[in-house]
Scaffold this active site. Structure first.
Site, PDB file in Angstrom:
ATOM      1  N   ASP A 119       0.836  -1.197   0.000  1.00  0.00           N
ATOM      2  CA  ASP A 119       0.000   0.000   0.000  1.00  0.00           C
ATOM      3  C   ASP A 119       0.877   1.256   0.000  1.00  0.00           C
ATOM      4  OD1 ASP A 119      -2.247   1.542   0.044  1.00  0.00           O
ATOM      5  OD2 ASP A 119      -2.779   1.137   2.132  1.00  0.00           O
ATOM      6  N   HIS A 150       3.144   3.459  -8.910  1.00  0.00           N
ATOM      7  CA  HIS A 150       2.990   2.034  -9.216  1.00  0.00           C
ATOM      8  C   HIS A 150       4.250   1.486  -9.904  1.00  0.00           C
ATOM      9  CE1 HIS A 150      -1.115   2.112  -7.922  1.00  0.00           C
ATOM     10  NE2 HIS A 150      -1.481   2.981  -8.849  1.00  0.00           N
ATOM     11  N   LEU A 204       8.820 -19.577  -4.382  1.00  0.00           N
ATOM     12  CA  LEU A 204       7.455 -19.297  -4.832  1.00  0.00           C
ATOM     13  C   LEU A 204       7.060 -17.850  -4.580  1.00  0.00           C
ATOM     14  CD1 LEU A 204       4.628 -20.316  -5.807  1.00  0.00           C
ATOM     15  CD2 LEU A 204       4.113 -20.747  -3.401  1.00  0.00           C
TER      16      LEU A 204
END
Length: 233
Positions: A21, A38, A132
């Site tokens: 965030d 972003h 992962l």
């Protein structure tokens, strides 16, 4: 002595999930459009993925785009999807070096078909890699529970908690031990609602683009100090 050296190596979280965030607020502070926040956030993803691997974290889950994020201005949504497209392209090119397994958690059918296909292609290309990285994309915790319930209803028979866990998007990696949220917000925002039942929560005021390897180490060190009782004493 740095944070990394202070961490109890016997108490490293197996699975960390992060609510990323603050990209928009970071851009605003720089006097830039939200899309630049972003873009900087993607750079942070690369750094933190590498840092998590160095700390010995087996599974990392990042909340990238929620089912509610479609409400944002079309220009911002399009910019995020373009960044995702570039991220996938770079991940494919770097596959031999990074050996990261990518899994997208969420409803791919809500994405543009060509982008959904690229997500699936990256998953197939990297399915045998060692570390992962889950990317929660067009993801909502409530929608995930509905998905799991429908899946189990089609199967029929008795349903246990273990069955529900296995039917969720995270069935391949299990629940997070630690959930981190950046940018000074104190809520889960529809993220991993079932899986967060006994997760440790860690909140920081640091905006995601500024979140560093030191910040990650601080969160892991705090986790290592806590005693997880799971309802016991």
């Amino acid at each position: 002595m740095g944070f990394k050296e202070q961490i109890n190596q016997d108490r490293i979280p197996r699975h960390i999930a992060i609510i990323m965030d603050g990209n928009g607020r970071w851009a605003k502070r720089q006097g830039l459009a939200r899309m630049f926040g972003h873009k900087q956030g993607v750079e942070t993803v690369h750094r933190i993925t590498e840092a998590a691997d160095e700390l010995g974290i087996q599974y990392l889950t990042l909340y990238a785009f929620s089912t509610e994020n479609w409400k944002r201005p079309a220009m911002e949504v399009n910019a995020i999807m373009q960044l995702l497209d570039r991220f996938i392209k770079d991940a494919k090119e770097d596959n031999d070096k990074n050996k990261i397994r990518y899994v997208f958690l969420g409803d791919k059918s809500g994405l543009a078909p060509i982008l959904a296909d690229k997500c699936t292609e990256l998953e197939r290309l990297t399915e045998n890699n060692s570390s992962l990285l889950n990317i929660a994309l067009n993801y909502g915790g409530r929608a995930e529970l509905v998905y799991a319930c429908r899946k189990l209803a089609e199967r029929g028979g008795e349903i246990t908690e273990a069955d529900v866990s296995a039917a969720l998007y995270t069935g391949h990696c299990g629940d997070p031990d630690l959930i981190v949220r950046t940018a000074g917000e104190y809520r889960l925002s529809n993220f991993l609602l079932w899986q967060s039942a006994y997760a440790e929560l860690y909140f920081t005021d640091t905006l995601w683009p500024d979140f560093s390897e030191t910040d990650l180490s601080a969160a892991v060190m705090e986790f290592s100090r806590r005693k997880r009782r799971y309802g016991g004493v």
